[in-house]
Design a protein around this motif. Structure first.
Motif, PDB file in Angstrom:
ATOM      1  N   LEU A   1      -1.878   7.654   4.576  1.00 61.13           N
ATOM      2  CA  LEU A   1      -2.457   6.319   4.431  1.00 61.13           C
ATOM      3  C   LEU A   1      -2.810   5.802   5.818  1.00 61.13           C
TER       4      LEU A   1
ATOM      5  N   CYS B   1       0.999   4.278  -2.674  1.00 60.19           N
ATOM      6  CA  CYS B   1       0.755   5.671  -2.248  1.00 60.19           C
ATOM      7  C   CYS B   1       1.870   6.602  -2.712  1.00 60.19           C
TER       8      CYS B   1
ATOM      9  N   HIS C   1       0.839  -1.208   0.000  1.00 64.29           N
ATOM     10  CA  HIS C   1       0.000   0.000   0.000  1.00 64.29           C
ATOM     11  C   HIS C   1       0.874   1.259   0.000  1.00 64.29           C
TER      12      HIS C   1
END
Ligand SMILES: [Zn+2]
Ligand SMILES: [Zn+2]
Length: 289
Positions: free
Chosen positions: A36, A28, A24
């Motif tokens: 996040l 990002c 993730h």
């Protein structure tokens, strides 16, 4: 300086997500995400048993420690800020056990959810809904909103997840639930909880974000703060349909979007919160089941 994009309701391989926190974070970095948040599932189930879709309760400390360590690393690197969250199920009558589990750790925000009502998991399958007799189906819809009010009143949570989740498979209530819904929204307003616009619903059989425009209007009318959530289980969904969600918020009369750190909320004008975001190319395709 314009604010940067933020996304808070997201899952990883710690619970039922397909990608890791590191996956993730690297997504990002490539997509200009300023904050996040990770919010894997915690289910302190009344049966005492771990749920297969949630962090094993004995692993909650490891989950929290891993996020805190990565957050410190991110701070050093100066990239996307990592926020430490959790999506915890609300089970009426089990508030003390849930509070005890959550209270061992410091969170940036705690998302509260109702996925199970009287032993029935409302977001599991269309087949499960189809098998219910109509009276029981109606009971579940009604009890769901009672539980939502309890979730708001118990004081454990900062954000309400997918507030009208029982619509997921298209089995809509057949009676008028407006008094129950109003009661829940009043409790949410009284407790100063934030409601999310959860874009995952656009990709489920109901083909509608949570909440419906009408319920969202009820939130805005009560001055309830709103945040945008993808409920992402894959990195490529971390900002899915945020452009459309921001438009829905404007349609409901909303003007600002909530952000979180250390269990405090601050607000930004919608345009600042989604600056740099482009409309989705292929909006609202149906997810695989
Ligand atoms: Zn959920
Ligand atoms: Zn979720």
């Amino acid at each position: 300086m314009p604010a940067m994009l933020a996304t808070y309701h997201n899952h990883t391989t710690w619970s039922d997500g397909k990608h890791t926190v590191a996956d993730h974070l690297s997504w990002c970095a490539r997509h200009n995400v300023g904050e996040l948040g990770i919010s894997d599932h915690l289910a302190v189930h009344p049966s005492g048993r771990d749920q297969p879709w949630a962090i094993p309760t004995a692993q909650l400390g490891a989950y929290h420690a891993a996020l805190v360590e990565l957050a410190a690393q991110q701070e050093q690197l100066g990239g996307t800020v990592l926020r430490v969250g959790v999506e915890a199920d609300y089970y009426p009558g089990h508030e003390a056990a849930i509070a005890q589990m959550l209270g061992d750790f410091e969170w940036d925000y705690i998302i509260g959810s109702v996925h199970e009502v009287n032993g029935f998991t409302v977001d599991m399958s269309a087949a499960a809904w189809a098998k219910l007799d109509p009276a029981r189906r109606e009971d579940i819809h009604r009890q769901y909103w009672e539980n939502m009010r309890g979730l708001a009143q118990c004081g454990l949570f900062d954000v309400v997840a997918h507030i009208d989740l029982p619509k997921k498979f298209g089995f809509l209530p057949q009676s008028d639930l407006s008094a129950l819904i109003d009661g829940a929204l009043d409790a949410i307003a009284d407790a100063s909880l934030v409601v999310e616009i959860n874009t995952a619903g656009w990709h489920k059989p109901c083909r509608d974000a949570y909440p419906t425009l009408n319920i969202l209007r009820g939130c805005v009318a009560r001055n309830i703060a709103v945040t945008l959530s993808a409920d992402a289980h894959r990195s490529e969904h971390l900002l899915r349909d945020f452009f459309a969600a921001a438009q829905r918020l404007r349609d409901a009369g909303g003007t600002r979007i909530a952000r979180f750190a250390q269990r405090a909320v601050r607000h930004e004008p919608i345009d600042d919160a989604i600056a740099g975001l482009e409309a989705d190319d292929d909006p609202h395709g149906l997810d695989d089941f």
